[in-house]
Enzyme design. Structure first.
Site, PDB file in Angstrom:
ATOM      1  N   HIS A  23       0.840  -1.200   0.000  1.00  0.00           N
ATOM      2  CA  HIS A  23       0.000   0.000   0.000  1.00  0.00           C
ATOM      3  C   HIS A  23       0.872   1.246   0.000  1.00  0.00           C
ATOM      4  O   HIS A  23       2.036   1.197   0.395  1.00  0.00           O
ATOM      5  CB  HIS A  23      -0.927   0.008   1.213  1.00  0.00           C
ATOM      6  CG  HIS A  23      -1.946  -1.077   1.162  1.00  0.00           C
ATOM      7  ND1 HIS A  23      -1.696  -2.358   1.612  1.00  0.00           N
ATOM      8  CD2 HIS A  23      -3.211  -1.093   0.684  1.00  0.00           C
ATOM      9  CE1 HIS A  23      -2.771  -3.107   1.418  1.00  0.00           C
ATOM     10  NE2 HIS A  23      -3.703  -2.353   0.854  1.00  0.00           N
ATOM     11  N   TYR A  59       5.594   4.093   0.291  1.00  0.00           N
ATOM     12  CA  TYR A  59       5.209   2.852  -0.364  1.00  0.00           C
ATOM     13  C   TYR A  59       5.612   1.733   0.584  1.00  0.00           C
ATOM     14  O   TYR A  59       6.792   1.415   0.723  1.00  0.00           O
ATOM     15  CB  TYR A  59       5.900   2.706  -1.717  1.00  0.00           C
ATOM     16  CG  TYR A  59       5.358   3.635  -2.768  1.00  0.00           C
ATOM     17  CD1 TYR A  59       4.367   3.208  -3.647  1.00  0.00           C
ATOM     18  CD2 TYR A  59       5.798   4.950  -2.872  1.00  0.00           C
ATOM     19  CE1 TYR A  59       3.845   4.067  -4.613  1.00  0.00           C
ATOM     20  CE2 TYR A  59       5.291   5.806  -3.831  1.00  0.00           C
ATOM     21  CZ  TYR A  59       4.318   5.360  -4.692  1.00  0.00           C
ATOM     22  OH  TYR A  59       3.800   6.210  -5.636  1.00  0.00           O
ATOM     23  N   CYS A  60       4.656   1.178   1.270  1.00  0.00           N
ATOM     24  CA  CYS A  60       4.866   0.123   2.263  1.00  0.00           C
ATOM     25  C   CYS A  60       4.660  -1.208   1.549  1.00  0.00           C
ATOM     26  O   CYS A  60       3.531  -1.579   1.209  1.00  0.00           O
ATOM     27  CB  CYS A  60       3.877   0.322   3.406  1.00  0.00           C
ATOM     28  SG  CYS A  60       4.160  -0.771   4.794  1.00  0.00           S
ATOM     29  N   ILE A  61       5.764  -1.917   1.304  1.00  0.00           N
ATOM     30  CA  ILE A  61       5.756  -3.042   0.376  1.00  0.00           C
ATOM     31  C   ILE A  61       6.121  -4.346   1.075  1.00  0.00           C
ATOM     32  O   ILE A  61       7.023  -4.385   1.920  1.00  0.00           O
ATOM     33  CB  ILE A  61       6.756  -2.771  -0.777  1.00  0.00           C
ATOM     34  CG1 ILE A  61       6.471  -1.415  -1.439  1.00  0.00           C
ATOM     35  CG2 ILE A  61       6.743  -3.895  -1.791  1.00  0.00           C
ATOM     36  CD1 ILE A  61       5.108  -1.270  -2.084  1.00  0.00           C
TER      37      ILE A  61
END
Length: 152
Positions: free
Chosen positions: A110, A123-125
């Site tokens: 997200h 950007y938390c991946i």
């Protein structure tokens, strides 16, 4: 440096299950989330790029990675914006923006508007959706065009 000539045909689910770990499949194909602080890249500080584990399309650079304290790899921006698309996510009784890879349509994580200045993007991946290509392997792995990013 964008890869406008990227061609990829997504394999069938059975092929993907055979090629990916169970967690990689769950995260990329079923919108799963791995545990924070218990994943491959949350604390990776090596120079290199991150690509989609399914397709190999270029996604992020270590130059844009930062410690968000979340326990997941976090980036201020994509390295190849054309390889990322965003969509509304209303799951878990909240409004979020999901990030997916363009060619493989892999769930990556997200994006939030609470990152560092000036972009304020986080950007938390999921590590399970990524494959890390270290700087020293960029040429041999077919990503030599990205070596210039790391030259000082």
């Amino acid at each position: 440096m964008s890869d406008n000539q990227f061609f990829f045909t997504k394999p069938e689910p059975d092929e993907l299950k055979a090629a990916l770990t169970e967690e990689q499949f769950r995260v990329t194909q079923a919108c799963g989330t791995e545990p924070p602080f218990e994943n491959a890249y949350w604390d990776n500080h090596r120079p290199g790029i991150y690509v989609d584990v399914v397709s190999g399309e270029v996604l992020f650079s270590s130059l844009d990675k930062f410690d968000s304290g979340s326990g997941w790899p976090s980036f201020t921006r994509p390295l190849a914006p054309e390889n990322i698309h965003e969509r509304r996510d209303l799951s878990h009784l909240m409004l979020r923006t999901e990030v997916r890879s363009t060619h493989a349509d892999s769930h990556l994580g997200h994006v939030f508007d609470d990152g560092p200045p000036p972009l304020r993007r986080r950007y938390c991946i999921n590590s399970a959706s990524l494959r890390f290509i270290p700087q020293e392997a960029l040429q041999s792995e077919g990503y030599g065009a990205y070596l210039a990013l790391f030259e000082i």
